[in-house]
Design a protein around this motif. Structure first.
Motif, PDB file in Angstrom:
ATOM      1  N   THR A 127       0.839  -1.195   0.000  1.00  0.00           N
ATOM      2  CA  THR A 127       0.000   0.000   0.000  1.00  0.00           C
ATOM      3  C   THR A 127       0.876   1.248   0.000  1.00  0.00           C
ATOM      4  O   THR A 127       1.757   1.414   0.838  1.00  0.00           O
ATOM      5  CB  THR A 127      -0.928   0.026   1.222  1.00  0.00           C
ATOM      6  N   PHE A 128       0.603   2.111  -0.969  1.00  0.00           N
ATOM      7  CA  PHE A 128       1.250   3.421  -1.074  1.00  0.00           C
ATOM      8  C   PHE A 128       0.242   4.478  -0.658  1.00  0.00           C
ATOM      9  O   PHE A 128      -0.861   4.529  -1.211  1.00  0.00           O
ATOM     10  CB  PHE A 128       1.652   3.700  -2.523  1.00  0.00           C
ATOM     11  N   GLY A 129       0.590   5.318   0.296  1.00  0.00           N
ATOM     12  CA  GLY A 129      -0.279   6.422   0.675  1.00  0.00           C
ATOM     13  C   GLY A 129       0.210   7.717   0.073  1.00  0.00           C
ATOM     14  O   GLY A 129       1.411   7.945  -0.059  1.00  0.00           O
TER      15      GLY A 129
ATOM     16  N   ASP B  78       7.212  -2.683 -12.878  1.00  0.00           N
ATOM     17  CA  ASP B  78       6.385  -3.826 -13.282  1.00  0.00           C
ATOM     18  C   ASP B  78       5.845  -4.561 -12.059  1.00  0.00           C
ATOM     19  O   ASP B  78       5.955  -5.784 -11.936  1.00  0.00           O
ATOM     20  CB  ASP B  78       7.173  -4.782 -14.174  1.00  0.00           C
ATOM     21  N   VAL B  79       5.262  -3.781 -11.144  1.00  0.00           N
ATOM     22  CA  VAL B  79       4.660  -4.344  -9.944  1.00  0.00           C
ATOM     23  C   VAL B  79       3.258  -3.771  -9.778  1.00  0.00           C
ATOM     24  O   VAL B  79       2.935  -2.699 -10.293  1.00  0.00           O
ATOM     25  CB  VAL B  79       5.489  -4.046  -8.676  1.00  0.00           C
ATOM     26  N   GLN B  80       2.448  -4.495  -9.030  1.00  0.00           N
ATOM     27  CA  GLN B  80       1.095  -4.041  -8.723  1.00  0.00           C
ATOM     28  C   GLN B  80       1.081  -3.520  -7.296  1.00  0.00           C
ATOM     29  O   GLN B  80       1.393  -4.241  -6.355  1.00  0.00           O
ATOM     30  CB  GLN B  80       0.090  -5.183  -8.884  1.00  0.00           C
ATOM     31  N   VAL B  81       0.717  -2.235  -7.142  1.00  0.00           N
ATOM     32  CA  VAL B  81       0.624  -1.632  -5.818  1.00  0.00           C
ATOM     33  C   VAL B  81      -0.791  -1.091  -5.624  1.00  0.00           C
ATOM     34  O   VAL B  81      -1.525  -0.875  -6.590  1.00  0.00           O
ATOM     35  CB  VAL B  81       1.662  -0.503  -5.633  1.00  0.00           C
TER      36      VAL B  81
ATOM     37  N   ILE C  18      -0.099   2.110   6.505  1.00  0.00           N
ATOM     38  CA  ILE C  18       0.240   1.805   5.121  1.00  0.00           C
ATOM     39  C   ILE C  18       1.711   1.415   5.047  1.00  0.00           C
ATOM     40  O   ILE C  18       2.509   1.771   5.923  1.00  0.00           O
ATOM     41  CB  ILE C  18      -0.035   3.004   4.175  1.00  0.00           C
ATOM     42  N   GLY C  19       2.057   0.679   3.989  1.00  0.00           N
ATOM     43  CA  GLY C  19       3.407   0.154   3.895  1.00  0.00           C
ATOM     44  C   GLY C  19       4.451   1.188   3.536  1.00  0.00           C
ATOM     45  O   GLY C  19       5.600   1.099   3.974  1.00  0.00           O
ATOM     46  N   ALA C  20       4.063   2.188   2.715  1.00  0.00           N
ATOM     47  CA  ALA C  20       5.025   3.188   2.265  1.00  0.00           C
ATOM     48  C   ALA C  20       4.289   4.448   1.861  1.00  0.00           C
ATOM     49  O   ALA C  20       3.076   4.426   1.612  1.00  0.00           O
ATOM     50  CB  ALA C  20       5.831   2.646   1.074  1.00  0.00           C
TER      51      ALA C  20
END
Length: 316
Positions: free
Chosen positions: A152-154, A174-177, A197-199
């Motif tokens: 999770t990106f905030g 090439d990642v799904q966030v 959130i993670g980042a």
């Protein structure tokens, strides 16, 4: 009908003459400077830095006020209701002012808020809590690869610079966030610090403010910043990515070109003041100089740059 036409023509010529006279002596009175967000954010901070030098450059005061709402759209949609005489100026942010009207009806078009000058950008940065298991950007990418959508990106709002940055990072790596919008940079950072959130897909400025509470994994600048000498750029890590929130000063669309040019010259002069530059850099901002004469080309380049991300945002 003829007398009415003559009266209208006379009124129009008098209005044009008045605007021309105003342009010759601009500014000859205090200028209202509207910030389209709540107090305390990057737009407010940089306007306050400018305020300290405005009178030295112009001989007049600048009066800062706030018109928050809808990620800036409330203020930008109201800009056309002010007199086009240069005495109401407004902070404007990109990519926000390109993204918003490209995705939905927000009451204005990008052409309505073209700046007289772009004076800085706030570089994008990926930030995690200091005790996060992600020691490097590659650690974060590895987790995202192994757990699609779990990272999770905030950031500050939907269809904002942070939102676009998260989309573009997902494309590059090439990642799904999963992007989680907040009411601004500060609430998003609070969620990072609180572990919700993670980042944070945020800005260098938030990294400066949080200090040792966070670890900055990468910044979207051409070169490393003095305030983060140990933090790599995205470019160093193999990503062709230099971006952030560009901020400028705009006026109503019908403002005479001469006034736009004078406002452009004022902001350029403030940018050249060493004390102003030092304040900006110490707080994580990067000065840029895009004057009125180069604005059309600059906007066109940004629109082309943002186009792939806009297509993804439209599909969300």
């Amino acid at each position: 009908m003829k007398p009415f036409v003559k009266t209208t023509a006379l009124a129009t010529s008098l209005c044009v003459a008045a605007l021309a006279a105003a342009a010759q002596e601009y500014p000859s009175q205090p200028v209202d400077y509207i910030i389209p967000y709540n107090p305390g954010g990057e737009s407010d901070v940089t306007a306050r830095f400018q305020e300290q030098f405005w009178r030295d450059v112009t001989g007049e005061d600048v009066v800062i006020s706030y018109r928050p709402g809808a990620g800036g759209a409330t203020a930008w949609a109201s800009l056309g209701g002010f007199d086009p005489d240069g005495y109401t100026i407004m902070n404007v942010n990109f990519p926000h002012a390109i993204l918003q009207p490209s995705i939905r009806d927000v009451g204005y078009q990008t052409e309505d808020v073209i700046p007289a000058y772009i004076f800085h950008y706030t570089p994008d940065a990926i930030v995690v809590r200091a005790d996060s298991p992600y020691q490097t950007l590659q650690d974060l990418i590895d987790f995202a690869n192994e757990n699609p959508g779990a990272l999770t990106f905030g950031g500050s709002g939907t269809n904002s610079a942070n939102h676009l940055a998260a989309v573009r990072f997902g494309q590059m790596a090439d990642v799904q966030v999963t992007y989680v919008p907040f009411g601004g940079s500060a609430p998003a950072m609070a969620a990072v610090l609180g572990g919700q959130i993670g980042a944070g897909m945020t800005y260098t400025t938030q990294g400066v403010r949080a200090g040792e509470q966070v670890r900055v994994l990468a910044i979207a600048t051409e070169e490393r910043l003095d305030i983060f000498p140990d933090v790599p750029t995205f470019t160093e890590l193999g990503f062709d990515y230099v971006a952030g929130a560009y901020r400028g000063v705009t006026v109503p669309r019908d403002t005479p070109d001469a006034v736009r040019q004078q406002l452009s010259d004022i902001i350029a002069e403030i940018n050249d003041i060493p004390e102003f530059g030092a304040q900006m850099e110490e707080n994580g901002y990067v000065l840029v100089d895009v004057p009125h004469s180069e604005m059309a080309d600059w906007i066109a380049a940004r629109q082309a740059d943002y186009a792939p991300g806009i297509e993804i945002l439209r599909g969300n």
